[in-house]
Design a protein around this motif. Structure first.
Motif, short mmCIF file in Angstrom:
data_model
loop_
_atom_site.label_atom_id
_atom_site.label_comp_id
_atom_site.label_asym_id
_atom_site.label_seq_id
_atom_site.Cartn_x
_atom_site.Cartn_y
_atom_site.Cartn_z
N LEU A 28 0.82 -1.21 0.00
CA LEU A 28 0.00 0.00 0.00
C LEU A 28 0.86 1.26 0.00
O LEU A 28 1.86 1.36 0.72
CB LEU A 28 -0.91 0.01 1.23
CG LEU A 28 -2.21 -0.77 1.09
CD1 LEU A 28 -2.92 -0.81 2.42
CD2 LEU A 28 -3.08 -0.14 0.03
N SER A 30 1.73 5.21 0.59
CA SER A 30 1.47 6.19 1.64
C SER A 30 0.54 7.23 1.05
O SER A 30 0.98 8.13 0.33
CB SER A 30 2.79 6.84 2.09
OG SER A 30 3.66 5.87 2.61
N PHE A 31 -0.74 7.04 1.30
CA PHE A 31 -1.73 7.91 0.65
C PHE A 31 -1.73 9.27 1.33
O PHE A 31 -1.69 9.37 2.55
CB PHE A 31 -3.11 7.27 0.74
CG PHE A 31 -3.21 6.03 -0.09
CD1 PHE A 31 -2.98 4.79 0.47
CD2 PHE A 31 -3.48 6.11 -1.44
CE1 PHE A 31 -3.05 3.66 -0.28
CE2 PHE A 31 -3.55 4.97 -2.19
CZ PHE A 31 -3.34 3.75 -1.62
N HIS A 32 -1.81 10.28 0.53
CA HIS A 32 -1.83 11.65 1.02
C HIS A 32 -3.12 12.30 0.59
O HIS A 32 -3.43 12.37 -0.58
CB HIS A 32 -0.64 12.44 0.45
CG HIS A 32 0.68 11.83 0.82
ND1 HIS A 32 1.25 11.96 2.07
CD2 HIS A 32 1.53 11.06 0.10
CE1 HIS A 32 2.41 11.32 2.10
NE2 HIS A 32 2.60 10.76 0.90
N SER A 40 -10.44 10.78 5.70
CA SER A 40 -9.43 11.03 4.67
C SER A 40 -9.52 9.94 3.62
O SER A 40 -10.03 8.85 3.88
CB SER A 40 -8.04 11.02 5.30
OG SER A 40 -7.69 9.70 5.71
N ALA A 42 -7.20 8.03 2.60
CA ALA A 42 -6.48 6.85 3.09
C ALA A 42 -7.35 6.04 4.03
O ALA A 42 -7.33 4.80 4.01
CB ALA A 42 -5.18 7.26 3.77
N GLU A 43 -8.12 6.73 4.90
CA GLU A 43 -9.01 6.03 5.82
C GLU A 43 -10.13 5.31 5.07
O GLU A 43 -10.50 4.18 5.40
CB GLU A 43 -9.60 7.00 6.84
CG GLU A 43 -8.58 7.52 7.85
CD GLU A 43 -9.14 8.64 8.70
OE1 GLU A 43 -8.66 8.80 9.82
OE2 GLU A 43 -10.07 9.33 8.24
N THR A 67 -13.55 6.85 -2.50
CA THR A 67 -12.12 7.14 -2.38
C THR A 67 -11.57 7.69 -3.69
O THR A 67 -10.80 8.66 -3.71
CB THR A 67 -11.35 5.86 -2.00
OG1 THR A 67 -11.94 5.28 -0.84
CG2 THR A 67 -9.89 6.16 -1.73
N TYR A 71 -9.15 11.21 -4.40
CA TYR A 71 -7.73 11.19 -4.72
C TYR A 71 -7.44 12.03 -5.96
O TYR A 71 -8.24 12.11 -6.90
CB TYR A 71 -7.26 9.76 -4.97
CG TYR A 71 -6.84 9.02 -3.72
CD1 TYR A 71 -5.97 9.61 -2.80
CD2 TYR A 71 -7.30 7.74 -3.47
CE1 TYR A 71 -5.59 8.94 -1.66
CE2 TYR A 71 -6.91 7.05 -2.33
CZ TYR A 71 -6.05 7.66 -1.42
OH TYR A 71 -5.67 6.99 -0.29
N ASP A 76 -2.22 7.25 -6.46
CA ASP A 76 -3.33 6.89 -5.56
C ASP A 76 -4.55 6.42 -6.36
O ASP A 76 -5.23 5.47 -5.98
CB ASP A 76 -3.71 8.09 -4.70
CG ASP A 76 -2.56 8.57 -3.83
OD1 ASP A 76 -1.66 7.74 -3.56
OD2 ASP A 76 -2.55 9.74 -3.43
N THR A 80 -6.36 2.64 -6.39
CA THR A 80 -7.79 2.47 -6.09
C THR A 80 -8.51 1.80 -7.25
O THR A 80 -9.39 0.94 -7.05
CB THR A 80 -8.42 3.84 -5.80
OG1 THR A 80 -7.67 4.51 -4.78
CG2 THR A 80 -9.87 3.69 -5.34
#
Length: 860
Positions: A28, A30-32, A40, A42-43, A67, A71, A76, A80
């Motif tokens: 995975l 590191s989603f920003h 968020s 990422a959550e 999501t 993004y 990202d 997804t």
């Protein structure tokens, strides 16, 4: 009631979960995302992951779609999109998965970091290949997997490489290319073990077990499945456990261990329902349905199969749908619900026919795994007293890959499904009596890949030149007769192999010694095996590949083709001179000819076209003997064809005799022979004599080089090749004719002196007649699509008629037969009549059928 349990076990020996989501989420990003959202991105992504892990795939899709809207970075978004594709795959929604993976591939191209872009592209390609295979686009799937494999290897991602190798194995197995499948699964397993990755090792063991089961090697399959199951249990992976249990159920079922099979199917079904995997649920229901059929509990079996069909219509998986329909039709047939069974089987065939790939070799292979579905529908139609419709299905169930290939190359054959009216029209156009055979397997047989089982019944249709059709049926089980054994023993030749037009090639001193010593029919042992073991019998030799094909008296060999250097001869040839034992010829005549003798033409010059099936392609029809000891060729003019529909290409107006203005290619005894094959002096004399008859010049000795012959093929009206011939059961397109290599040619390359079936297939011929005066030129791999080898290649290249041999033929007698054949042609006989008269002329000087009965005219 005759019935064959038509079950593509291989497809049900379902693999591990092949989805790439696990790989995706293991790395995975590191989603920003902005922190102003209630959740968020990422959550939300993690929430979708949790829903996916809980098998709540629809909820995961909804979450990941949210999501995706949040993004902005391409990496990202691509991650997804891959996750969405994986969730749709889990639901069996393959077409939707293709759409998501296409978007993922486009998005990944926008990523600046090459390594990350390659990893996400590989994941998208893996999922896309799974979806393509699911909808039956097997060749597209293989191409997609190959792209994914290249990317995985470029990133040194060994785990991803192992997974993609497993997926490639599954795709090749879907095509029926089991050798390739085994190779990929073994490579996948080796990498998984080297990485000490239990999840991937479990998957690879499951895959490899499936290939073993496909070859009927159930003990090894069960061991592999149990290893896979044990690992999956340590991982608490319910889906892998479910597939392993189902696979074990199918293996136990094939061994008639019904209680164990049902227990494993039920456990698998429970887990499938728990994890929400529709594909596994369909597989388990199908297995249970067939198991209850074996218990004669048809009410429960029909309910289970009906549920399987219902579920299969909800997912994009035509393979499973066709299989489920087939099984439901079989159960209804077992209860006598013939109309319903017919309707369901027709739907099954329509579904399976959507899966045909465009490449001929894979079309043949895939069709070979569907043949018995057509066979089952024939049984149902015969039970309905509708033999005309059964004949129509019999035609659709044979040589269809060949028909499609011919339709691509010729306007004479329409690329449409043949109808009963078409069959009648072809018989009238040919002005010949057509005889078509179908072998019906015994009721207890469980289909494993391309296996067929023992025939318990024989269907015979006779189509008169007027179009009138008569149907007859022979009960083989009641007569306690094995067609396969009769065909085998009736063709075995005497031990005098040294006189035949056969050659044994050698590449080293040791192999030269072995190959000069071993012949078909010899009894051999493999190096290192105990001396008290029963010996093998050599059934074929492939000198180009350096291999022999073996059979064993006690069991079916899962891998009958072995290196020639692995075996040694223990006795002289074990073949008795059975061609002199007339009871074999009489028994075949009693089964194949006597039931229809009253329907065959009384005029000996009127053609009969035999349309055999599978082992019957090896029957030398001219040598079959009636009770009065007369041969069939004494009463009838005989032709064979792979299918009635093929006759549309081979029919010609009455041919005019060959003239000096015609281009003719007459070849005899090329020299030097490739790989030091022995010269054939009678073949040289044969070519010269035929050329003299036709007022042309023969190419003999050093004149008969492979490049020159290949160049002359396309313009010749007559092609006659008198030389060594070889067939290759393992790789039929490597069957070959020996010619003189060109100077400087390298062995194993184009121009090495061996004209292969593959090279012929790429040619465009204008010949009216091709005569292959060589050994085994009518043989090859016997498939549901007919014999794949030299004869098929020449027909596909445009020749309407090909004369080929069914065994290794004696040099001197063959030359005499060929000279007589051309004399008859010049006397005004057509090709079939000329061959008949030539055979009759041999009876005094060469009375044994081995001298003249090997040759058959294929086509018109």
């Amino acid at each position: 009631m005759n019935r064959a349990i038509i079950r593509d076990w291989r497809r049900w020996l379902k693999r591990s979960v092949s989805l790439f989501l696990g790989l995706l989420l293991a790395v995975l990003l590191s989603f920003h995302g902005g922190t102003s959202w209630a959740q968020s991105p990422a959550e939300l992504f993690a929430q979708g992951r949790q829903q996916y892990d809980e098998h709540n795939y629809e909820a995961a899709i909804a979450t990941w779609q949210q999501t995706l809207d949040l993004y902005h970075r391409p990496e990202d978004q691509a991650a997804t999109l891959n996750a969405l594709a994986a969730a749709h795959l889990a639901l069996g929604q393959n077409r939707a998965a293709v759409a998501w993976t296409s978007r993922a591939l486009d998005t990944a191209q926008q990523i600046d970091e090459p390594a990350l872009a390659a990893r996400l592209q590989a994941q998208a390609l893996g999922n896309q290949g799974i979806a393509q295979r699911g909808v039956g686009q097997y060749l597209d799937a293989i191409a997609t997997y190959q792209q994914a494999l290249t990317l995985m290897q470029s990133q040194d991602d060994q785990l991803g490489e192992s997974r993609v190798l497993g997926l490639l194995g599954n795709a090749y197995e879907s095509l029926g290319d089991f050798d390739q499948a085994v190779e990929f699964h073994r490579r996948s397993l080796a990498i998984a073990k080297s990485l000490n990755n239990p999840m991937q090792e479990s998957a690879a063991l499951n895959n490899l077990g499936a290939t073993q089961a496909t070859e009927g090697n159930y003990a090894d399959a069960i061991e592999l499945y149990q290893q896979s199951l044990a690992i999956a249990k340590t991982l608490n992976d319910d889906l892998r456990i479910g597939y392993a249990l189902n696979n074990l159920g199918t293996a136990y079922h094939a061994q008639k261990q019904l209680n164990q099979a049902i227990e494993h199917y039920n456990q698998s079904l429970t887990l499938a329902e728990t994890v929400g995997n529709t594909g596994l649920e369909i597989d388990a229901l199908s297995g249970l349905g067939l198991a209850y059929e074996d218990r004669d509990d048809y009410e429960r079996a029909i309910a289970l199969h009906a549920r399987s069909v219902e579920l299969s219509t909800k997912i994009d998986d035509p393979r499973r749908q066709g299989r489920a329909l087939n099984n439901l039709g079989h159960a209804r047939f077992g209860t006598g619900q013939l109309d319903q069974a017919e309707a369901v089987l027709r739907d099954a065939i329509d579904t399976l026919e959507q899966l045909r790939p465009t490449q001929d070799q894979y079309n043949i292979s895939l069709f070979d795994t569907h043949v018995l579905t057509y066979n089952l529908l024939q049984q149902i139609l015969v039970a309905q007293d509708n033999p005309e419709a059964a004949l129509e299905i019999a035609e659709r169930g044979r040589a269809q890959a060949f028909v499609e290939l011919l339709a691509q190359r010729s306007t004479k054959i329409p690329n449409t499904k043949i109808s009963f009216a078409d069959i009648q029209a072809i018989a009238r156009d040919q002005q010949a009596t057509l005889v078509e055979y179908t072998l019906v397997p015994d009721a207890s047989f469980k289909v494993q890949g391309k296996q067929r089982g023992t025939a318990e019944s024989l269907y015979i249709w006779v189509v008169q030149p007027s179009g009138e059709v008569t149907f007859r049926q022979v009960d083989l089980k009641e007569n306690n007769v094995s067609i396969a054994e009769l065909v085998k023993t009736s063709r075995e030749l005497t031990s005098q192999r040294w006189r035949y037009r056969s050659g044994i090639r050698g590449s080293s001193q040791q192999n030269t010694r072995l190959r000069s010593a071993i012949r078909p029919g010899d009894r051999v042992r493999r190096e290192g095996e105990p001396l008290d073991w029963a010996p093998y019998e050599v059934t074929a030799i492939d000198p180009r590949a350096g291999t022999v094909t073996l059979s064993h008296p006690d069991f079916v060999l899962p891998n009958p083709v072995v290196p020639l250097s692995d075996v040694y001869k223990i006795t002289p040839s074990a073949f008795a001179p059975v061609l002199q034992k007339r009871q074999h010829w009489r028994e075949l005549h009693q089964l194949l000819i006597a039931p229809i003798a009253d329907l065959l033409p009384s005029d000996a010059s009127t053609r009969i076209v035999f349309i055999p099936q599978e082992q019957l392609f090896l029957v030398p029809f001219p040598a079959l003997q009636a009770e009065d000891d007369s041969y069939l060729i004494e009463h009838h003019t005989i032709v064979t064809a792979p299918a009635i529909q093929v006759l549309q290409q081979t029919h010609q107006p009455a041919a005019t005799p060959f003239s000096q203005t015609d281009a003719m290619l007459i070849v005899g005894d090329p020299s030097p022979m490739p790989d030091n094959l022995q010269p054939l002096p009678h073949a040289r004399t044969e070519a010269k004599s035929i050329a003299e008859l036709l007022n042309t010049k023969a190419l003999i000795g050093h004149q008969a080089t492979e490049p020159d012959i290949k160049q002359a093929l396309s313009s010749a009206r007559l092609i006659h090749l008198a030389t060594h011939g070889f067939f290759n059961e393992t790789n039929p397109l490597e069957g070959s004719l020996a010619l003189a290599p060109a100077a400087g040619d390298i062995p194993g390359t184009v121009g090495d002196g061996f004209l292969t079936a593959a090279e012929i297939l790429e040619s465009q011929l204008n010949a009216d007649l091709v005569v292959l005066s060589a050994c085994d030129t009518g043989r090859g791999r016997i498939t549901g699509d007919g014999v794949v080898g030299l004869s098929r290649s020449f027909l596909a290249a445009g020749a309407p008629s090909v004369m080929v041999s069914l065994w290794q033929v004696p040099d001197e007698a063959t030359s005499a037969l060929m000279l007589s054949f051309y004399q008859q042609l010049l006397a005004g006989k057509d090709k079939a009549q000329a061959l008949r008269q030539a055979m009759l002329s041999m009876l005094d000087a060469y009375p044994a059928p081995l001298n003249w009965a090997a040759f058959t005219l294929v086509g018109g």
